[in-house]
Design an enzyme around this catalytic site. Sequence first.
Site, PDB file in Angstrom:
ATOM      1  N   CYS A   1      51.357  31.264  24.044  1.00 20.23           N
ATOM      2  CA  CYS A   1      50.201  32.101  23.731  1.00 20.23           C
ATOM      3  C   CYS A   1      48.920  31.292  24.008  1.00 20.23           C
ATOM      4  O   CYS A   1      48.707  30.864  25.135  1.00 20.23           O
ATOM      5  CB  CYS A   1      50.293  32.593  22.288  1.00 20.23           C
ATOM      6  SG  CYS A   1      49.087  33.831  21.804  1.00 20.23           S
TER       7      CYS A   1
ATOM      8  N   ASP B   1      53.628  42.970  28.071  1.00 25.44           N
ATOM      9  CA  ASP B   1      52.592  42.308  27.274  1.00 25.44           C
ATOM     10  C   ASP B   1      51.316  43.146  27.307  1.00 25.44           C
ATOM     11  O   ASP B   1      50.719  43.336  28.365  1.00 25.44           O
ATOM     12  CB  ASP B   1      52.321  40.910  27.841  1.00 25.44           C
ATOM     13  CG  ASP B   1      51.496  40.043  26.912  1.00 25.44           C
ATOM     14  OD1 ASP B   1      50.583  40.572  26.251  1.00 25.44           O
ATOM     15  OD2 ASP B   1      51.755  38.822  26.855  1.00 25.44           O
TER      16      ASP B   1
ATOM     17  N   HIS C   1      54.556  40.412  24.551  1.00 25.80           N
ATOM     18  CA  HIS C   1      53.931  39.139  24.226  1.00 25.80           C
ATOM     19  C   HIS C   1      54.716  38.444  23.102  1.00 25.80           C
ATOM     20  O   HIS C   1      55.203  39.083  22.189  1.00 25.80           O
ATOM     21  CB  HIS C   1      52.491  39.362  23.771  1.00 25.80           C
ATOM     22  CG  HIS C   1      51.692  38.104  23.655  1.00 25.80           C
ATOM     23  ND1 HIS C   1      51.177  37.460  24.756  1.00 25.80           N
ATOM     24  CD2 HIS C   1      51.334  37.372  22.576  1.00 25.80           C
ATOM     25  CE1 HIS C   1      50.518  36.379  24.357  1.00 25.80           C
ATOM     26  NE2 HIS C   1      50.611  36.311  23.037  1.00 25.80           N
TER      27      HIS C   1
END
Length: 226
Positions: free
Chosen positions: A117, A164, A191
């Site tokens: 991330c 995502d 994600h």
Amino acid sequence: MGRSISLTSADGFELGGYRADPADRSRGGVVVVQEIFGVNTHIRSVCDRFAALGYTAVAPSLFDRFARNFQSGYSPDEIAEARKLMANIDWTKLLDDTGAGVDALRSIGPVAVIGFCMGGSVAFLAAARIEGLAASIAFYGGQIARHGDERPHCPVQMHFGEKDEGIPMSDVTTIRGKRPDCEIYTYPAGHGFYCDQRASFHAESAMIAWGRSLEFLERGMKKAKR
């Protein structure tokens, strides 16, 4: 397996972190760069996994400059609270503090970086801005497309989820165009698909991405040792 540590950044700032060492001689070092949720149980478990495979892993606490010892889970309220901290992000300092983790491992041998991330973006930037890395692995880094013109100084591998909502596939296309020198993979997942503590965890994609990451890491380490 691991323990809390203290690291010193280039400007003298002292930050915390987590370190996991293998039982036998280390195969090299891996800096594990956190999500926005701090050096939490997930990031510590990634360090432990690397240690079990023979690597020495360090996860710097990158939010210590403005939220010392911050850790978070993945409930909707915790995610919302963690996102508020993004307003305080200083990417230059994130790289400096990641560099502190790299420096702590250099005496062991080759050092690689892996991030998730926010940490995925940091991992890519580290490849471009921190000298002497053996490899960099970036999981769903949302800022990579923006910085895609920066040239990595080490091999880079990236992993993205095709579902995502924060990183559209158009961004991945942009990255592919700017960085044909990098390995880029996509998966039928959203994600955060590698984290088994998140609702978006996708076991099959996580397994494949982890296998590719380990093979890539081993290649980078071997090349760096020549």
